[in-house]
Scaffold this motif. Structure first.
Motif, PDB file in Angstrom:
ATOM      1  N   ILE A   3      25.812 -64.021  -7.062  1.00 36.66           N
ATOM      2  CA  ILE A   3      24.430 -64.172  -6.625  1.00 36.66           C
ATOM      3  C   ILE A   3      23.493 -63.737  -7.751  1.00 36.66           C
ATOM      4  CG2 ILE A   3      24.936 -63.928  -4.168  1.00 36.66           C
ATOM      5  CD1 ILE A   3      24.002 -60.993  -4.371  1.00 36.66           C
ATOM      6  N   SER A  63      22.540 -68.021  -4.294  1.00 45.85           N
ATOM      7  CA  SER A  63      21.997 -66.907  -3.515  1.00 45.85           C
ATOM      8  C   SER A  63      21.794 -67.277  -2.049  1.00 45.85           C
ATOM      9  CB  SER A  63      20.711 -66.393  -4.156  1.00 45.85           C
ATOM     10  OG  SER A  63      21.036 -65.682  -5.330  1.00 45.85           O
ATOM     11  N   PRO A  65      19.686 -67.027   0.851  1.00 50.34           N
ATOM     12  CA  PRO A  65      19.595 -65.908   1.790  1.00 50.34           C
ATOM     13  C   PRO A  65      20.077 -66.223   3.209  1.00 50.34           C
ATOM     14  CG  PRO A  65      17.577 -66.108   0.515  1.00 50.34           C
ATOM     15  CD  PRO A  65      18.418 -67.307   0.183  1.00 50.34           C
ATOM     16  N   MET A  68      23.779 -65.560   3.044  1.00 54.73           N
ATOM     17  CA  MET A  68      24.271 -64.474   2.206  1.00 54.73           C
ATOM     18  C   MET A  68      25.097 -63.455   2.980  1.00 54.73           C
ATOM     19  SD  MET A  68      22.256 -62.085  -0.551  1.00 54.73           S
ATOM     20  CE  MET A  68      21.663 -63.489  -1.479  1.00 54.73           C
ATOM     21  N   ASP A  69      24.640 -63.046   4.134  1.00 52.08           N
ATOM     22  CA  ASP A  69      25.382 -62.048   4.910  1.00 52.08           C
ATOM     23  C   ASP A  69      26.767 -62.548   5.296  1.00 52.08           C
ATOM     24  OD1 ASP A  69      23.344 -60.146   4.807  1.00 52.08           O
ATOM     25  OD2 ASP A  69      22.420 -60.862   6.656  1.00 52.08           O
ATOM     26  N   ARG A  71      28.602 -64.754   3.739  1.00 50.85           N
ATOM     27  CA  ARG A  71      29.441 -64.801   2.542  1.00 50.85           C
ATOM     28  C   ARG A  71      29.836 -63.398   2.099  1.00 50.85           C
ATOM     29  NH1 ARG A  71      26.232 -67.085  -1.531  1.00 50.85           N
ATOM     30  NH2 ARG A  71      24.440 -67.078  -0.158  1.00 50.85           N
ATOM     31  N   TRP A  80      26.454 -59.531  -8.772  1.00 55.42           N
ATOM     32  CA  TRP A  80      25.013 -59.765  -8.750  1.00 55.42           C
ATOM     33  C   TRP A  80      24.491 -59.778 -10.179  1.00 55.42           C
ATOM     34  CZ3 TRP A  80      20.717 -55.771  -7.366  1.00 55.42           C
ATOM     35  CH2 TRP A  80      19.476 -56.413  -7.353  1.00 55.42           C
ATOM     36  N   ILE A 129      18.454 -56.838  -1.915  1.00 51.71           N
ATOM     37  CA  ILE A 129      19.806 -57.096  -2.404  1.00 51.71           C
ATOM     38  C   ILE A 129      20.522 -55.769  -2.637  1.00 51.71           C
ATOM     39  CG2 ILE A 129      21.206 -58.127  -4.242  1.00 51.71           C
ATOM     40  CD1 ILE A 129      19.768 -60.183  -2.436  1.00 51.71           C
TER      41      ILE A 129
END
Length: 160
Positions: A3, A63, A65, A68-69, A71, A80, A129
């Motif tokens: 990310i 990324s 959003p 994201m959680d 993944r 990152w 993040i």
């Protein structure tokens, strides 16, 4: 899972990781956009992510959003690219002049600059993040890289 800000080099890093580790690389932009920069529906995106992270092994860059959680929960390693925003903006502008088909985009979709993309970089929620990564510090390998030199050192450590 790779990310970072737009222009930080997520796709290039993911490709290098895939080559070193012998793993398939998935670029989320290729799944999210259809030719002509047309985004998939929220429902289709949710199904795409579900199928991608259901695999036993994966390297996914992007990324996004909204996924994201999900993944992060499935990833064993989260990388990152916490690069300087000005550097990323410079890279975004520079790559708009490159007319070669990007490997991480649907066929025919060249890199382009937009004010929305610039705003997205400026408003990138670095604190958010950090907070997300903090939740996983005891259960996942977290790698934070701040510049090209750190990326190269990280990749060199994997080759050993």
């Amino acid at each position: 899972m790779v990310i970072g800000l737009n222009g930080s080099g997520k796709s290039r890093l993911a490709n290098k990781l895939g080559s070193i580790l012998g793993k398939k690389v998935t670029h989320l932009d290729k799944h999210y956009y259809r030719p002509g920069w047309n985004a998939v529906s929220k429902e289709e995106w949710s199904e795409i992510i579900k199928n991608l992270i259901a695999q036993d092994e994966w390297i996914i860059d992007g990324s996004y959003p909204s996924s994201m959680d999900r993944r992060m929960e499935r990833a064993d390693t989260i990388i990152w690219l916490n690069f300087n925003k000005i550097r990323c903006i410079y890279r975004i502008i520079a790559r708009t002049f490159n007319k070669v088909q990007p490997f991480d985009r649907p066929q025919g979709d060249l890199h382009k600059f937009s004010w929305w993309l610039l705003w997205k970089i400026i408003k990138y929620p670095k604190k958010k993040i950090f907070d997300k990564l903090e939740q996983y510090k005891n259960t996942k390998q977290i790698v934070i890289l701040k510049n090209n030199k750190e990326v190269e050192l990280f990749l060199a450590s994997l080759v050993k």
